[in-house]
Design an enzyme around this catalytic site. Structure first.
Site, PDB file in Angstrom:
ATOM      1  N   PRO A  14       1.292  -1.096   0.052  1.00 33.21           N
ATOM      2  CA  PRO A  14       0.162   0.198   0.432  1.00 33.21           C
ATOM      3  C   PRO A  14       0.740   1.252   0.367  1.00 33.21           C
ATOM      4  O   PRO A  14       1.400   1.641   0.590  1.00 33.21           O
ATOM      5  CB  PRO A  14      -0.899  -0.033   2.186  1.00 33.21           C
ATOM      6  CG  PRO A  14      -1.045  -1.478   1.740  1.00 33.21           C
ATOM      7  CD  PRO A  14       0.855  -2.057   1.142  1.00 33.21           C
ATOM      8  N   HIS A  15       0.311   2.110  -1.289  1.00 30.67           N
ATOM      9  CA  HIS A  15       1.799   3.292  -1.076  1.00 30.67           C
ATOM     10  C   HIS A  15       0.622   3.873  -2.396  1.00 30.67           C
ATOM     11  O   HIS A  15      -0.715   3.581  -2.691  1.00 30.67           O
ATOM     12  CB  HIS A  15       2.417   2.473  -1.781  1.00 30.67           C
ATOM     13  CG  HIS A  15       2.745   2.547  -2.673  1.00 30.67           C
ATOM     14  ND1 HIS A  15       2.339   1.510  -3.385  1.00 30.67           N
ATOM     15  CD2 HIS A  15       2.940   3.347  -4.039  1.00 30.67           C
ATOM     16  CE1 HIS A  15       2.359   1.657  -4.830  1.00 30.67           C
ATOM     17  NE2 HIS A  15       3.014   2.109  -5.008  1.00 30.67           N
ATOM     18  N   ALA A  16       1.083   5.705  -1.521  1.00 36.16           N
ATOM     19  CA  ALA A  16       0.706   6.437  -2.619  1.00 36.16           C
ATOM     20  C   ALA A  16       1.351   8.062  -2.711  1.00 36.16           C
ATOM     21  O   ALA A  16       2.619   7.307  -2.604  1.00 36.16           O
ATOM     22  CB  ALA A  16      -0.636   7.379  -1.829  1.00 36.16           C
TER      23      ALA A  16
END
Length: 157
Positions: A67-69
């Protein structure tokens, strides 16, 4: 910041956790980084929004999600969180389950890529059909177990 040091500094390891769906699984990792002030809650919201919009881009290998942005979505400093799940979860439309999540908050694009490459080095296995061996992380019962797996992978063992 290196993976192991970040996990220690941010107290961001959660092993054999429960999650009913992918959104809860992502929240487990981001909550630890919010608690350590590495990210803002907006970063969590950005991950959920991006997955809902673009699909499960955070699945980087079978059973492994990262999970990353974007850095501007609420990253205060580069950090990682590691979550292993008791029971795998599924992303909408995906047939492969995920039970290991490494949340990545990169404060710059370069740190984002460096973090990704270090995590891949830790989980890669040339003898595996997929090139990934998550069993070592799945078997960890303590933070110290995780640190030993990381040390072994990074020291060529």
């Amino acid at each position: 910041m290196a993976f192991k040091e970040s996990l220690i500094e941010n107290n961001s390891i959660l092993l054999k956790a429960d999650a009913n769906n992918w959104q809860e699984a992502v929240k487990l990792g981001t909550d630890m980084l919010i608690a350590s002030n590495a990210i803002e809650s907006s970063y969590h919201e950005a991950i959920i929004h991006c997955v809902n919009t673009m699909g499960p881009y955070i699945i980087i290998a079978p059973n492994l999600a990262m999970p990353h942005a974007r850095p501007e979505d609420g990253v205060n400093r580069t950090a990682f969180a590691l979550v292993t799940l008791k029971n795998p979860i599924y992303f909408d439309g995906e047939v492969a389950p995920v039970d290991v999540l490494v949340t990545l908050a990169g404060s710059t694009s370069d740190q984002h890529m460096e973090g990704l490459m270090e995590v891949i080095k830790i989980v890669e296995d040339e003898n595996s059909e997929t090139g990934i061996d998550l069993d070592k992380l799945r078997c960890c019962n303590t933070k110290e177990d995780v640190y030993a797996v990381i040390d072994q992978a990074l020291n060529g063992g």
